[in-house]
Design a protein around this motif. Structure first.
Motif, PDB file in Angstrom:
ATOM      1  N   THR A 328       0.838  -1.209   0.000  1.00  0.00           N
ATOM      2  CA  THR A 328       0.000   0.000   0.000  1.00  0.00           C
ATOM      3  C   THR A 328       0.869   1.254   0.000  1.00  0.00           C
ATOM      4  O   THR A 328       0.628   2.207  -0.760  1.00  0.00           O
ATOM      5  N   ASN A 332       1.148   4.071  -2.878  1.00  0.00           N
ATOM      6  CA  ASN A 332       0.714   5.411  -2.454  1.00  0.00           C
ATOM      7  C   ASN A 332       1.776   6.461  -2.755  1.00  0.00           C
ATOM      8  O   ASN A 332       1.461   7.632  -3.016  1.00  0.00           O
ATOM      9  N   ASN A 333       3.046   6.060  -2.711  1.00  0.00           N
ATOM     10  CA  ASN A 333       4.148   7.009  -2.946  1.00  0.00           C
ATOM     11  C   ASN A 333       4.542   7.093  -4.425  1.00  0.00           C
ATOM     12  O   ASN A 333       5.501   7.791  -4.761  1.00  0.00           O
ATOM     13  N   SER A 365      -0.704  11.315  -7.467  1.00  0.00           N
ATOM     14  CA  SER A 365      -1.622  10.223  -7.128  1.00  0.00           C
ATOM     15  C   SER A 365      -2.366   9.787  -8.380  1.00  0.00           C
ATOM     16  O   SER A 365      -2.429  10.516  -9.374  1.00  0.00           O
ATOM     17  N   THR A 465      -3.401   1.357  -4.610  1.00  0.00           N
ATOM     18  CA  THR A 465      -3.204   1.810  -3.226  1.00  0.00           C
ATOM     19  C   THR A 465      -4.374   1.403  -2.340  1.00  0.00           C
ATOM     20  O   THR A 465      -4.206   0.760  -1.298  1.00  0.00           O
TER      21      THR A 465
END
Length: 504
Positions: A328, A332-333, A365, A465
């Motif tokens: 995750t 996410n990064n 994102s 994510t």
């Protein structure tokens, strides 16, 4: 004790697990091929991959009662035939409906094999070896998964429709399984409980463990028969006295699947492509996933009768939660960069032209990316971008994703993978075992189907994510469940386990 004979029987029966694992993983290499050939949407793809679980549900709900009536051995022979038919039919399918039917037939075989093989092995195995021998079924499942990933890698570059070869080659081990099953004896417990043929059962038990073992086992089986009705019912299964057993069984069945294991196995190359890998690299990484699963299943077999069932579950579910959280974090990064190099990778010329105006931009994102891309494309182009082109733009710590997936698979392989099936084969009273494992197996398959059906849609619409975050939360909840409800069955006879749970 004749360990060699007992292990030989168990290995033959556990070949059903090999076919189950092969069938489950081989579709991962065929995903892109069947999507293109049958012109599938995300939902159609999810269903074509997941429909095998509908067949498994039918196998789950019927295999137990049928094996109670006709015997474990005969139902296992039937599953071998179903695997063979499914492999050949799916390889030669020319339309979507025909392909789905073939997959469902294979699913019926899966549903039968995954339930009846552990029951058979548990019924012939001495208590000290039972955990390890039942785990051979799980070992063969992961061996089948590994072989499928290798097979896919070597067949992917064949001229024409390589996906047909990937699916059809399963017929070879299915035929070997069918022929080998004629070499195994009928279950001694089934012979005594259902047919009253003590003399035939005794011959098998003597061959397994000697005269003393045979005498003791027959005595325990007959004592169990004297204590309960000859045949259990669904009402017996859901009765108040079974409450603790039902909670443990349904809980393990739920958490084994809801933590996402089949999403990983069915879509491994797709996940690695989402992390920016090439097709070749993604198939190779899937092989590493399969080998990791295999190695740590050996670890589980070694530890399950030494360390115990519950400690393995605690260690495994904890590590699964950590691994899924790592995945995750990695997604996410991730960032999405538009430059000459990434735009040039787009295969659709119309999409490439439309997205050139984003050159020089970077998005933090997936949601931000989609907000900027969607206005530039029509609906069909935007869907194609999300499914196929997004991987060209992602900048991510791919090593962290690989480590997270490998840790997750290793943790599953020493815990929920083998331990759930071992415990299901141990905790149910003999008179309701067939019905009980069918019901719980059906539920396990239903949860598995839900995960498999939604996964392509989740990747496209929620992004990796959120998808992995959901699985991470479920892994934490599975740890809580294990700590609160699961008991230890290590070293106990099936009758002792029954008495302990019924008393609880």
């Amino acid at each position: 004790m004749n360990k060699k004979y007992t292990i030989s029987i168990s290995l033959i029966v556990a070949m059903g697990g090999f076919l189950l694992g092969f069938d489950s993983a081989v579709i991962s290499g065929a995903v892109n091929g069947i999507r293109t050939y049958f012109e599938m949407s995300d939902w159609e793809l999810g269903f074509s991959v997941g429909c095998v679980i509908f067949g498994a549900m039918a196998g789950n709900i019927t295999a137990g009662p049928l094996s109670d009536k006709f015997g474990r051995k005969k139902i296992l022979i039937l599953t071998a035939l179903l695997f063979t038919v499914s492999a050949l039919w799916s390889a030669f399918a020319t339309n979507y409906i025909s392909f789905v039917i073939a997959r469902i037939i294979g699913g019926v075989g899966i549903g039968g094999a995954i339930l009846i093989a552990p029951i058979y092995i548990a019924e012939i195995a001495p208590p000290k070896l039972r955990g390890s021998l039942v785990s051979l079924n799980q070992l063969n499942i992961v061996l089948g998964i590994s072989v499928a990933y290798f097979s896919n890698y070597f067949l992917k570059d064949l001229d024409g429709e390589s996906w047909r070869w990937m699916l059809g080659v399963e017929a070879i081990p299915a035929i070997i399984y069918f022929l080998s099953l004629f070499l195994v004896p009928r279950s001694p417990r089934w012979l005594i409980q259902k047919l009253g043929k003590v003399d035939i059962a005794e011959k098998t038990l003597v061959k397994i463990g000697g005269e003393e073992f045979a005498e003791k086992t027959i005595s325990e089986i007959q004592r169990g028969i004297d204590k309960k009705e000859a045949k259990g019912t669904y009402a017996d299964f859901f009765s108040k006295r079974m409450r603790v057993i039902v909670i443990i069984a349904f809980g393990l069945a739920f958490f084994q699947q809801i933590t996402g294991i089949n999403a990983i196995f069915y879509y491994a190359p797709t996940i690695f492509e989402q992390a920016g890998g090439s097709t070749d690299a993604s198939f190779l990484q899937a092989i590493v996933v399969g080998l990791t699963n295999l190695v740590f299943t050996f670890v589980a077999i070694y530890l399950i009768d030494k360390l115990g069932r519950k400690p393995l579950l605690i260690i495994g579910t904890s590590a699964m939660a950590i691994a899924l959280s790592m995945a995750t974090l990695a997604f996410n990064n991730a960032t999405y960069n538009f430059n000459d190099t990434t735009i040039e990778k787009i295969s659709n010329p119309e999409i490439k032209t439309s997205l050139k105006e984003l050159k020089g931009l970077s998005f933090e994102s997936q949601n931000e990316l989609f907000e900027n891309v969607q206005p530039l494309l029509n609906e069909a182009q935007f869907t194609e971008f999300k499914q196929n082109e997004i991987k060209s733009f992602i900048s991510i710590n791919a090593t962290l994703v690989l480590i997270a997936i490998l840790l997750y698979v290793a943790a599953f392989a020493i815990s929920l993978g083998p331990v759930m099936w071992t415990m299901l084969s141990e905790i149910f009273p003999g008179n309701v075992k067939g019905i009980a494992i069918s019901v719980v197996g059906f539920f396990n398959s239903l949860v598995s189907y839900t995960v498999t059906q939604f996964f392509p849609w989740e990747l496209t619409n929620l992004g990796p994510t959120i998808t992995f975050a959901i699985y991470a939360v479920m892994a934490v909840l599975s740890l809580v469940f294990v700590l609160k409800y699961v008991i230890e069955t290590k070293g106990k006879t099936l009758e002792e386990v029954e008495e302990l749970l019924i008393r609880s």
